[in-house]
Write a protein that holds these residues in place. Sequence first.
Motif, PDB file in Angstrom:
ATOM      1  N   SER A  10       9.355 -10.435  -4.063  1.00  0.00           N
ATOM      2  CA  SER A  10       8.922 -10.212  -2.691  1.00  0.00           C
ATOM      3  C   SER A  10       7.487 -10.679  -2.488  1.00  0.00           C
ATOM      4  O   SER A  10       6.578 -10.184  -3.142  1.00  0.00           O
ATOM      5  CB  SER A  10       9.021  -8.723  -2.354  1.00  0.00           C
ATOM      6  N   PRO A  11       7.247 -11.617  -1.566  1.00  0.00           N
ATOM      7  CA  PRO A  11       5.888 -12.069  -1.329  1.00  0.00           C
ATOM      8  C   PRO A  11       5.097 -11.083  -0.503  1.00  0.00           C
ATOM      9  O   PRO A  11       5.667 -10.323   0.274  1.00  0.00           O
ATOM     10  CB  PRO A  11       6.100 -13.383  -0.555  1.00  0.00           C
ATOM     11  N   ARG A  12       3.807 -11.078  -0.674  1.00  0.00           N
ATOM     12  CA  ARG A  12       2.958 -10.253   0.184  1.00  0.00           C
ATOM     13  C   ARG A  12       2.802 -10.937   1.522  1.00  0.00           C
ATOM     14  O   ARG A  12       2.654 -12.153   1.622  1.00  0.00           O
ATOM     15  CB  ARG A  12       1.592 -10.057  -0.474  1.00  0.00           C
ATOM     16  N   LYS A  13       2.837 -10.158   2.561  1.00  0.00           N
ATOM     17  CA  LYS A  13       2.765 -10.706   3.916  1.00  0.00           C
ATOM     18  C   LYS A  13       1.345 -11.127   4.260  1.00  0.00           C
ATOM     19  O   LYS A  13       0.369 -10.578   3.780  1.00  0.00           O
ATOM     20  CB  LYS A  13       3.259  -9.660   4.926  1.00  0.00           C
ATOM     21  N   GLY A  14       1.290 -12.106   5.144  1.00  0.00           N
ATOM     22  CA  GLY A  14      -0.001 -12.495   5.679  1.00  0.00           C
ATOM     23  C   GLY A  14      -0.765 -13.469   4.823  1.00  0.00           C
ATOM     24  O   GLY A  14      -1.909 -13.789   5.108  1.00  0.00           O
ATOM     25  N   MET A  46      -2.449  -4.915 -14.781  1.00  0.00           N
ATOM     26  CA  MET A  46      -2.347  -6.247 -14.199  1.00  0.00           C
ATOM     27  C   MET A  46      -3.062  -7.263 -15.086  1.00  0.00           C
ATOM     28  O   MET A  46      -2.614  -8.407 -15.230  1.00  0.00           O
ATOM     29  CB  MET A  46      -2.923  -6.245 -12.786  1.00  0.00           C
ATOM     30  N   SER A  47      -4.153  -6.855 -15.701  1.00  0.00           N
ATOM     31  CA  SER A  47      -4.892  -7.764 -16.586  1.00  0.00           C
ATOM     32  C   SER A  47      -4.046  -8.153 -17.789  1.00  0.00           C
ATOM     33  O   SER A  47      -4.042  -9.322 -18.211  1.00  0.00           O
ATOM     34  CB  SER A  47      -6.190  -7.101 -17.056  1.00  0.00           C
ATOM     35  N   GLU A  48      -3.333  -7.175 -18.353  1.00  0.00           N
ATOM     36  CA  GLU A  48      -2.476  -7.454 -19.503  1.00  0.00           C
ATOM     37  C   GLU A  48      -1.363  -8.430 -19.132  1.00  0.00           C
ATOM     38  O   GLU A  48      -1.058  -9.370 -19.876  1.00  0.00           O
ATOM     39  CB  GLU A  48      -1.870  -6.152 -20.022  1.00  0.00           C
ATOM     40  N   ARG A  63       0.327 -12.090  -5.083  1.00  0.00           N
ATOM     41  CA  ARG A  63       1.768 -11.877  -4.981  1.00  0.00           C
ATOM     42  C   ARG A  63       2.143 -10.403  -4.860  1.00  0.00           C
ATOM     43  O   ARG A  63       3.083 -10.053  -4.140  1.00  0.00           O
ATOM     44  CB  ARG A  63       2.452 -12.478  -6.214  1.00  0.00           C
ATOM     45  N   TRP A  64       1.458  -9.550  -5.603  1.00  0.00           N
ATOM     46  CA  TRP A  64       1.781  -8.129  -5.627  1.00  0.00           C
ATOM     47  C   TRP A  64       0.510  -7.295  -5.469  1.00  0.00           C
ATOM     48  O   TRP A  64      -0.503  -7.579  -6.115  1.00  0.00           O
ATOM     49  CB  TRP A  64       2.456  -7.755  -6.944  1.00  0.00           C
ATOM     50  N   ALA A  65       0.589  -6.260  -4.652  1.00  0.00           N
ATOM     51  CA  ALA A  65      -0.596  -5.444  -4.383  1.00  0.00           C
ATOM     52  C   ALA A  65      -0.982  -4.581  -5.583  1.00  0.00           C
ATOM     53  O   ALA A  65      -2.154  -4.270  -5.779  1.00  0.00           O
ATOM     54  CB  ALA A  65      -0.346  -4.553  -3.168  1.00  0.00           C
ATOM     55  N   ASN A  66       0.007  -4.194  -6.399  1.00  0.00           N
ATOM     56  CA  ASN A  66      -0.261  -3.304  -7.525  1.00  0.00           C
ATOM     57  C   ASN A  66       0.866  -3.427  -8.536  1.00  0.00           C
ATOM     58  O   ASN A  66       1.865  -4.126  -8.313  1.00  0.00           O
ATOM     59  CB  ASN A  66      -0.406  -1.857  -7.047  1.00  0.00           C
ATOM     60  N   ASN A  68       3.025  -1.218  -9.413  1.00  0.00           N
ATOM     61  CA  ASN A  68       4.280  -0.626  -8.960  1.00  0.00           C
ATOM     62  C   ASN A  68       5.186  -1.682  -8.340  1.00  0.00           C
ATOM     63  O   ASN A  68       6.367  -1.801  -8.682  1.00  0.00           O
ATOM     64  CB  ASN A  68       4.011   0.480  -7.936  1.00  0.00           C
ATOM     65  N   GLU A  69       4.643  -2.446  -7.402  1.00  0.00           N
ATOM     66  CA  GLU A  69       5.414  -3.505  -6.762  1.00  0.00           C
ATOM     67  C   GLU A  69       5.862  -4.543  -7.788  1.00  0.00           C
ATOM     68  O   GLU A  69       6.998  -5.032  -7.755  1.00  0.00           O
ATOM     69  CB  GLU A  69       4.582  -4.184  -5.674  1.00  0.00           C
ATOM     70  N   LEU A  70       4.977  -4.882  -8.692  1.00  0.00           N
ATOM     71  CA  LEU A  70       5.268  -5.893  -9.701  1.00  0.00           C
ATOM     72  C   LEU A  70       6.434  -5.461 -10.586  1.00  0.00           C
ATOM     73  O   LEU A  70       7.358  -6.258 -10.841  1.00  0.00           O
ATOM     74  CB  LEU A  70       4.019  -6.139 -10.549  1.00  0.00           C
ATOM     75  N   VAL A  71       6.417  -4.234 -11.055  1.00  0.00           N
ATOM     76  CA  VAL A  71       7.473  -3.773 -11.955  1.00  0.00           C
ATOM     77  C   VAL A  71       8.814  -3.703 -11.233  1.00  0.00           C
ATOM     78  O   VAL A  71       9.860  -4.062 -11.799  1.00  0.00           O
ATOM     79  CB  VAL A  71       7.109  -2.409 -12.570  1.00  0.00           C
ATOM     80  N   VAL A  72       8.837  -3.253  -9.995  1.00  0.00           N
ATOM     81  CA  VAL A  72      10.095  -3.213  -9.241  1.00  0.00           C
ATOM     82  C   VAL A  72      10.697  -4.609  -9.148  1.00  0.00           C
ATOM     83  O   VAL A  72      11.901  -4.806  -9.383  1.00  0.00           O
ATOM     84  CB  VAL A  72       9.891  -2.623  -7.839  1.00  0.00           C
ATOM     85  N   ASP A  73       9.885  -5.590  -8.818  1.00  0.00           N
ATOM     86  CA  ASP A  73      10.412  -6.950  -8.708  1.00  0.00           C
ATOM     87  C   ASP A  73      10.827  -7.497 -10.069  1.00  0.00           C
ATOM     88  O   ASP A  73      11.782  -8.279 -10.170  1.00  0.00           O
ATOM     89  CB  ASP A  73       9.373  -7.863  -8.059  1.00  0.00           C
ATOM     90  N   ALA A  74      10.134  -7.093 -11.126  1.00  0.00           N
ATOM     91  CA  ALA A  74      10.512  -7.520 -12.470  1.00  0.00           C
ATOM     92  C   ALA A  74      11.889  -6.972 -12.846  1.00  0.00           C
ATOM     93  O   ALA A  74      12.651  -7.624 -13.570  1.00  0.00           O
ATOM     94  CB  ALA A  74       9.466  -7.063 -13.483  1.00  0.00           C
ATOM     95  N   VAL A  75      12.209  -5.771 -12.379  1.00  0.00           N
ATOM     96  CA  VAL A  75      13.528  -5.193 -12.612  1.00  0.00           C
ATOM     97  C   VAL A  75      14.558  -5.806 -11.675  1.00  0.00           C
ATOM     98  O   VAL A  75      15.685  -6.115 -12.076  1.00  0.00           O
ATOM     99  CB  VAL A  75      13.494  -3.666 -12.420  1.00  0.00           C
TER     100      VAL A  75
END
Length: 237
Positions: A10-14, A46-48, A63-66, A68-75
């Motif tokens: 999911s891309p970040r808007k704007g 995020m650094s790791e 791409r991801w605000a945090n 949490n968003e990143l892991v959901v999309d990874a799953v």
Amino acid sequence: MVARMHHSASPRKGRTGRPRSAETDHAILSATRAALVDLGWGGLTMSEVAARAGVAKTTLYRRWANKNELVVDAVAVLFDELELPDRGSLQADIEGVVLQFGALLARPETKTALMAVVAESTTDEALHERIRSAIVDRQKRLVLLGRARAQERGELPADTPGEDGARTAARTMDLIFDVIAGAIVHRTLVSGEPVDADWGRDFTALFLGGLAGLDGQADRADRAAGTGEQRDADQTW
């Protein structure tokens, strides 16, 4: 075979600028899952992920605000691998997707990432909603396809026309998804037992026929075993 449905992260808007790179997204999501397996939720940063993926941390935040968003999309991209091949009958189709789902949850990267993000979502309503939209709602496509295919074969009745029929069909779809997904998640992640061919066959018999269907499945298996034993005895004789 039904074409696999792919969904990009999911891309970040704007945001504007250069188009996103699919290769970069893949590297980031793969690195996220690997880091979760190695470090757990608490150790994931995020650094790791950026270091493992070989990208700048700013690339992640575009791409991801945090995390949490990143892991959901990874799953989510792992669950998008599920498909519903046409195996000729509703029972065979269900058995096929049950085995796929079980195999997916048995993978360490899927198991670790899903359990981590679900646990975190118990105190984060926004994360919970993201899981629903990115994973749960997207995978209901399998139920829609399976019901439509079974209706075309005449194995299930057509939906009742009108708004009442549409509401009933939606409730049915939700219930089917909850029963199948819930049973497989409990089997693999809670009980720690495998979803093998025997379990998939028994579960499908129970799902489609209730306890009577499961008893019938056992009777058929017993008769087949008896026939085999008799054949062996005849051959020995």
